[in-house]
Design an enzyme around this catalytic site. Sequence first.
Site, PDB file in Angstrom:
ATOM      1  N   ARG A   1       0.827  -1.219   0.000  1.00  0.00           N
ATOM      2  CA  ARG A   1       0.000   0.000   0.000  1.00  0.00           C
ATOM      3  C   ARG A   1       0.855   1.261   0.000  1.00  0.00           C
ATOM      4  O   ARG A   1       0.423   2.283  -0.548  1.00  0.00           O
ATOM      5  CB  ARG A   1      -0.934  -0.004   1.207  1.00  0.00           C
ATOM      6  CG  ARG A   1      -2.162  -0.848   0.952  1.00  0.00           C
ATOM      7  CD  ARG A   1      -3.111  -0.802   2.111  1.00  0.00           C
ATOM      8  NE  ARG A   1      -4.364  -1.452   1.742  1.00  0.00           N
ATOM      9  CZ  ARG A   1      -5.248  -1.902   2.614  1.00  0.00           C
ATOM     10  NH1 ARG A   1      -5.034  -1.793   3.911  1.00  0.00           N
ATOM     11  NH2 ARG A   1      -6.358  -2.461   2.197  1.00  0.00           N
TER      12      ARG A   1
ATOM     13  N   GLY B   1      -5.961  -6.079   1.879  1.00  0.00           N
ATOM     14  CA  GLY B   1      -4.562  -5.991   2.304  1.00  0.00           C
ATOM     15  C   GLY B   1      -3.973  -7.366   2.552  1.00  0.00           C
ATOM     16  O   GLY B   1      -2.850  -7.664   2.121  1.00  0.00           O
TER      17      GLY B   1
ATOM     18  N   GLY C   1     -12.449  -4.411   1.312  1.00  0.00           N
ATOM     19  CA  GLY C   1     -13.846  -4.011   1.454  1.00  0.00           C
ATOM     20  C   GLY C   1     -14.250  -3.035   0.358  1.00  0.00           C
ATOM     21  O   GLY C   1     -15.350  -3.139  -0.206  1.00  0.00           O
TER      22      GLY C   1
ATOM     23  N   LYS D   1     -12.902 -10.599   8.655  1.00  0.00           N
ATOM     24  CA  LYS D   1     -13.840  -9.506   8.933  1.00  0.00           C
ATOM     25  C   LYS D   1     -15.260  -9.970   8.628  1.00  0.00           C
ATOM     26  O   LYS D   1     -15.905  -9.523   7.673  1.00  0.00           O
ATOM     27  CB  LYS D   1     -13.477  -8.267   8.112  1.00  0.00           C
ATOM     28  CG  LYS D   1     -12.191  -7.582   8.596  1.00  0.00           C
ATOM     29  CD  LYS D   1     -11.888  -6.337   7.769  1.00  0.00           C
ATOM     30  CE  LYS D   1     -10.580  -5.676   8.203  1.00  0.00           C
ATOM     31  NZ  LYS D   1     -10.109  -4.640   7.274  1.00  0.00           N
TER      32      LYS D   1
HETATM   33  N1  LIG Z   1      -9.998 -19.800   9.858  1.00  0.00           N
HETATM   34  C1  LIG Z   1      -9.559 -18.639  10.316  1.00  0.00           C
HETATM   35  N2  LIG Z   1      -9.631 -18.329  11.626  1.00  0.00           N
HETATM   36  C2  LIG Z   1      -9.174 -17.154  12.090  1.00  0.00           C
HETATM   37  N3  LIG Z   1      -8.627 -16.193  11.315  1.00  0.00           N
HETATM   38  C3  LIG Z   1      -8.531 -16.439  10.002  1.00  0.00           C
HETATM   39  C4  LIG Z   1      -8.992 -17.657   9.446  1.00  0.00           C
HETATM   40  N4  LIG Z   1      -8.774 -17.603   8.115  1.00  0.00           N
HETATM   41  C5  LIG Z   1      -8.190 -16.426   7.859  1.00  0.00           C
HETATM   42  N5  LIG Z   1      -8.019 -15.717   8.973  1.00  0.00           N
HETATM   43  C6  LIG Z   1      -7.371 -14.410   9.131  1.00  0.00           C
HETATM   44  O1  LIG Z   1      -8.042 -13.445   8.380  1.00  0.00           O
HETATM   45  C7  LIG Z   1      -7.180 -12.331   8.255  1.00  0.00           C
HETATM   46  C8  LIG Z   1      -7.528 -11.520   7.046  1.00  0.00           C
HETATM   47  O2  LIG Z   1      -8.876 -11.118   7.134  1.00  0.00           O
HETATM   48  P1  LIG Z   1      -9.447  -9.839   6.379  1.00  0.00           P
HETATM   49  O3  LIG Z   1      -8.858  -8.603   6.987  1.00  0.00           O
HETATM   50  O4  LIG Z   1     -10.919  -9.996   6.381  1.00  0.00           O
HETATM   51  O5  LIG Z   1      -8.869 -10.053   4.908  1.00  0.00           O
HETATM   52  P2  LIG Z   1      -8.438  -8.953   3.817  1.00  0.00           P
HETATM   53  O6  LIG Z   1      -7.473  -7.990   4.465  1.00  0.00           O
HETATM   54  O7  LIG Z   1      -7.778  -9.757   2.726  1.00  0.00           O
HETATM   55  O8  LIG Z   1      -9.714  -8.300   3.382  1.00  0.00           O
HETATM   56  C9  LIG Z   1      -5.773 -12.903   8.209  1.00  0.00           C
HETATM   57  O9  LIG Z   1      -4.986 -12.255   9.164  1.00  0.00           O
HETATM   58  C10 LIG Z   1      -5.975 -14.377   8.542  1.00  0.00           C
HETATM   59  O10 LIG Z   1      -5.048 -14.854   9.492  1.00  0.00           O
HETATM   60  O1  LIG Z   2      -7.537  -2.508   5.275  1.00  0.00           O
HETATM   61  C1  LIG Z   2      -8.550  -1.979   4.842  1.00  0.00           C
HETATM   62  O2  LIG Z   2      -9.612  -2.670   4.407  1.00  0.00           O
HETATM   63  P1  LIG Z   2      -9.530  -4.175   3.811  1.00  0.00           P
HETATM   64  O3  LIG Z   2      -8.948  -5.099   4.877  1.00  0.00           O
HETATM   65  O4  LIG Z   2     -10.964  -4.488   3.499  1.00  0.00           O
HETATM   66  O5  LIG Z   2      -8.673  -4.100   2.575  1.00  0.00           O
HETATM   67  C2  LIG Z   2      -8.698  -0.483   4.703  1.00  0.00           C
HETATM   68  O6  LIG Z   2      -7.533   0.191   5.125  1.00  0.00           O
HETATM   69  C3  LIG Z   2      -9.917  -0.027   5.515  1.00  0.00           C
HETATM   70  O7  LIG Z   2      -9.726  -0.369   6.866  1.00  0.00           O
HETATM   71  P2  LIG Z   2     -10.993  -0.602   7.806  1.00  0.00           P
HETATM   72  O8  LIG Z   2     -11.676  -1.871   7.329  1.00  0.00           O
HETATM   73  O9  LIG Z   2     -10.444  -0.708   9.210  1.00  0.00           O
HETATM   74  O10 LIG Z   2     -11.898   0.607   7.631  1.00  0.00           O
END
Ligand SMILES: Nc1ncnc2c1ncn2[C@@H]1O[C@H](COP(=O)(O)OP(=O)(O)O)[C@@H](O)[C@H]1O
Ligand SMILES: O=C(OP(=O)(O)O)[C@H](O)COP(=O)(O)O
Length: 394
Positions: A36, A351, A374, A197
């Site tokens: 990023r 991310g 997101g 998330k």
């Molecule tokens: N089965 C699981 N249990 C707990 N955490 C998980 C599991 N699968 C993935 N994760 C965690 O989810 C996190 C990423 O989630 P998220 O922020 O939603 O993804 P992104 O940033 O790609 O949108 C990673 O740090 C990973 O370790």
């Molecule tokens: O990491 C972010 O979102 P993402 O994990 O959905 O890519 C952005 O920086 C937004 O962060 P936020 O979901 O805490 O508002």
Amino acid sequence: MNKKSVKDVELKGKVVFCRVDFNVPMKDGQITDETRIRAAIPTIQYLVDHGAKVLLASHLGRPKGQVVEEMRLTPVAKRLSELLGKDVKKVDEAYGEAVKAEVAKLNEGDVLLLENVRFYPGEEKNDPELAKAFAELADLYVNDAFGAAHRAHASTEGIAHHLPAVSGLLMEKELDVLGKALSNPERPFTAIIGGAKVKDKIGVIDNLLEKVDNLIIGGGLAYTFVKAQGHEIGQSLLEEDKIDLAKEFMKKAEEKGVKFYMPVDAVIADEFSEDANTKVVPIEEIPADWQALDIGPKTAEIYSQVIQDSKLVIWNGPMGVFEMNKFAGGTRAVAEALAEANDTYSVIGGGDSAAAVEKFHLADRMSHISTGGGASLEFMEGKALPGVVALNDK
Ligand SMILES: Nc1ncnc2c1ncn2[C@@H]1O[C@H](COP(=O)(O)OP(=O)(O)O)[C@@H](O)[C@H]1O
Ligand SMILES: O=C(OP(=O)(O)O)[C@H](O)COP(=O)(O)O
């Protein structure tokens, strides 16, 4: 895009409040993936080259309106300085008299990084007073934080009502690429949703069911669905109040003819740790005191086949806790399947998904890696992004 960009405005001598997304993964004070930061460089460099005085603002993590020492942007300033090849000063606040005094010292082409904007409760509330306080620092607002464009916060939306407001180059590129992929999607169109998330992503699934041919669920998100199917999930991630919604989604998928893929097996662990004991079990056999931390090999094989047969795939969220090698297999399998699917346009969002692809050295084999998770999902759902809507029209 019908919004003005940095290319449409006079920059020389102007103080520019540039919102970027420096929400990078960190471990023990070290940045573990700088995608990023690198992605924001073209806009920052453009502003520097055109004689602007550049104020950079970002959030990092979710400090919930309080100062959290580990979420200061100080390590980011250091890395940015190296990447830009010029000194980047950092202040420990994001607005106010002390910051104004620093801004007054800036020369054309200088770069100043403000402190984490989420240290202030007004940021996420989109408090107009905070938005005004940010705006008072500058002559122009640039939004290059595509990753946070789905948030209507003081530094992503509110401020745009007080200053001329334009997009940065990254923002423009993301909207352009994602817009083209989606305007007339090639089919079969597959969405892969994983990560942790749960609350954020479960709503997205509803909208995606209107658009895709296949929906693949993995990561921590999956276990709310597994529970909804009536299976026990032990200590796995669960959003109890979303179980009914998960049931509704499965029903809707059936009605719409969308193929809904869920894990059929999982890598389970007796604790959330690299040193945990692990085993692979069918999804309906997760013991009460174990937790599922990755999809199993059978699931990975099924998902890989769906990817091979798709023309467009959007992927958001890792399939497991890929940061630990023991639970990286599922995410790696999906990334490899995407890399090998030559006929498939692959869009990676989020991310952590981007970090995973980077970790497996497969980044250059993806069609587009979005800096927003997101944000890219909401955009693909067809939702308006508040951070974009607020910018000035061309
Ligand atoms: N089965 C699981 N249990 C707990 N955490 C998980 C599991 N699968 C993935 N994760 C965690 O989810 C996190 C990423 O989630 P998220 O922020 O939603 O993804 P992104 O940033 O790609 O949108 C990673 O740090 C990973 O370790
Ligand atoms: O990491 C972010 O979102 P993402 O994990 O959905 O890519 C952005 O920086 C937004 O962060 P936020 O979901 O805490 O508002």
